[in-house]
Design an enzyme around this catalytic site. Structure first.
Site, PDB file in Angstrom:
ATOM      1  CE  LYS A 188      -4.257   0.157  -0.378  1.00 13.15           C
ATOM      2  NZ  LYS A 188      -3.858   0.474  -1.349  1.00 13.15           N
ATOM      3  CB  SER A 384      -7.807   0.189  -3.662  1.00 12.00           C
ATOM      4  OG  SER A 384      -7.919  -0.059  -2.898  1.00 12.00           O
TER       5      SER A 384
END
Length: 585
Positions: A188, A384
């Protein structure tokens, strides 16, 4: 005093009259302004420049006032592709001229366009291209042409792909502005610049894999169109062997070096038009608008609903550039309850955003697919939160160069305590209970607060992975192994089981029809946005936004940097968003 009052009343009256007259005139012009259709003459060439096209879907509105005042020529890429399909059988159209195209579309959108142009070529009509210079992305589209021209003093950018990431750890320490990061997922990397001064091995690994996968798709398409072996294309990119027009021609990336007048003379010759006469041409925007307004109505009773999800995911109604739960959930409900709609295609072009909104849309899809099949078509991005709203569909389509995955979540909390200390500012809190105070950027982050926030991040991550596992018929461990926030290309996602097939929007529509067991059908576009008249006023010429003025003063690239900072400031709650933005030139 009375005189001044009369003058003021008169001025106000004149102003009100002018405003009423203006809006009345605009409204009447919008309703009765005549036919905007541009005639298509025989032996015409479509001039192709998509500078004004940014989205797959241009949007429509529920309020007739908003519709009346909106730009009637507003069209989306899907409309353009449909128009190219129509041009194949239009006897008035002889070819397409890609002339100095300045499009800002993404690579997956370009892939759809290339497919449409390839199909157009197979009809026996020509596709030619001319540009003063070609960016790498522009050349990817242009390479589909039968004949490629370049200006004698132009250039061609063909060097492979790269990505640049800026890091702010030292800047935070020097400025006193610190970003508290809470995340799940070693990939991330949206928040990595705030944690360190160099790229992590995990981030470098994923970016390298992603760029290589996208490059393979781009170079393979160019190789097929230009009949140049892949190893040779990589050699050209490595050595910058096409950097001048002469070198580009020597490497067979272009066909003819000439000025634009020579290019137009060649088209005249192909159309058998005298050199001193103009040949008939029509812009792709005008031709598309004609096709949208004059296409024969499809009389099929059965429908496939196409719901467009474009932009970052946030709360509220949403619009053409943002995905809101209001318009998305309403569209799914309307399509679900419409007996004529037999299947739904969700077209996603999003890097993600709000985890909460993503889950609300996911739930609506979960309810909908129990009634009607839902097929996802991924555009440039479905990452995402964009993947979150895709994962439970009956089938998922992506292009090879679609960017997807990024299954991970994070939270970012700006903290100005070091800066406040430097400036001599001290902030203290008074509380009735131990955890009653809200987060303050002027107080050091409480470890309990950080632990509670991490707990929320972990919960959403687990929910995200569980939804993916259930939707894709995988175990939690299998999804977790390919999640952790890592970004994948469509090609890689297919191998991992995150998508089902490689293909564009039309392939997804065909699959939806197959699942629904229908052969004759029409399509219906959603959402229909609930925008007010005041929302539209900001788009009128006299109401140019402050953003537009800033862009003019500091330039597009600098403005985008400012926008990135603003986005971080506006993000509320836990985010499921792609770790970085990618612009390929």
């Amino acid at each position: 005093m009375k005189f001044l009052g009369n003058v003021l009343a008169t001025v106000i009256g004149i102003f009100v009259f002018i405003m009423l007259f203006f809006f009345g005139a605009v409204f009447l012009a919008a309703l009765f302004g005549g036919d905007d259709k541009v005639s298509v003459k025989s032996d015409s060439v479509i001039e192709f420049n998509l500078k004004e096209i940014k989205d797959d879907y241009a949007g429509k509105y529920k309020d007739p006032w908003v519709t009346a005042f909106s730009d009637k020529k507003s069209i989306g890429l899907t409309d353009v592709i449909n128009a190219i399909e129509a041009a194949k059988t239009d006897d008035n159209i002889k070819g397409i001229s890609i002339l100095n195209d300045e499009s800002s579309l993404g690579l997956a959108q370009y892939k759809d366009l290339r497919n449409a142009l390839e199909s157009f070529k197979k009809s026996g009509k020509f596709v030619w291209a001319y540009a003063n210079s070609y960016s790498q992305k522009e050349y990817y589209l242009t390479s589909v042409a039968n004949t490629i021209y370049i200006n004698p003093v132009g250039d061609l950018d063909f060097k492979g792909l790269s990505s640049e990431v800026m890091f702010f750890k030292d800047f935070q320490e020097k400025s006193g502005i610190h970003m508290e990061v809470i995340r799940h997922g070693k990939y991330k990397s949206a928040v990595e610049p705030f944690l360190q001064n160099s790229m992590s091995d995990a981030n470098r690994e994923q970016i390298t894999a992603l760029l290589n996968s996208i490059w393979t798709t781009v170079s393979s398409d160019i190789s097929k169109s230009r009949n140049i072996p892949l190893p040779k294309l990589n050699e050209i990119a490595n050595g910058l062997l096409a950097r001048t027009p002469e070198m580009a021609k020597q490497q067979h990336l272009v066909d003819i070096i000439a000025y634009e007048d020579v290019y137009h003379d060649a088209i005249r010759k192909a159309l058998k038009v005298d050199k001193d006469e103009d040949y008939n041409k029509i812009s792709i925007l005008d031709y598309t608008q004609n096709n949208v307004t004059t296409a024969l109505a499809n009389t099929a009773t059965d429908q496939i609903a196409i719901i467009y999800a474009q932009g970052e995911i946030g709360s509220g109604e949403g619009d053409v550039n943002t995905i809101g739960e209001g318009s998305m959930r309403r569209s799914l409900q309307e399509a679900r309850k419409n007996d004529d709609v037999k299947a739904i295609v969700l077209r996603i072009d999003s890097p993600g955003g709000s985890a909460l909104t993503s889950d609300l849309i996911w739930r609506e899809i979960e309810i909908t697919k129990k009634v009607k099949p839902v097929v996802v078509s991924m555009g440039n991005y479905a990452a995402s939160g964009g993947y979150y709203i895709a994962c439970n569909a009956n089938k998922i389509f992506a292009e090879n160069n679609t960017i997807t995955g990024s299954i991970g979540v994070f939270g970012v909390l700006p903290n100005f305590t070091p800066l406040a200390n430097k400036l001599g500012i001290n902030s203290e809190q008074v509380k009735t209970h131990e955890n009653s105070a809200n987060y303050s950027p002027f107080v050091p982050v409480d470890e309990k607060f950080k632990a509670f926030t991490l707990e929320g991040v972990e919960k959403i991550y687990n929910t995200f992975v569980t939804h993916v596992a259930e939707g894709r018929k995988m175990s939690f461990a299998q999804v977790d192994a390919i999640a952790q926030g890592r970004v994948w290309s469509g090609t890689e996602a297919l191998k991992l089981g995150l998508v089902d097939k490689i293909g564009g929007l039309n392939a997804a529509i065909a699959e939806a029809a197959k699942i629904a067991k229908i052969k004759k059908y029409s399509t219906q576009n959603y959402p229909e946005y609930e925008k007010s008249f005041n929302d539209l006023l900001s788009n009128l010429p006299f109401a140019k936004s402050k953003e537009a003025f800033i862009k003019e003063e500091i330039g597009e690239e600098n403005y985008l940097l400012i926008e990135q900072v603003k986005k971080f400031q506006k993000q509320k709650g836990i985010q499921a968003i792609m770790p970085y933005g990618i612009n390929i030139y």
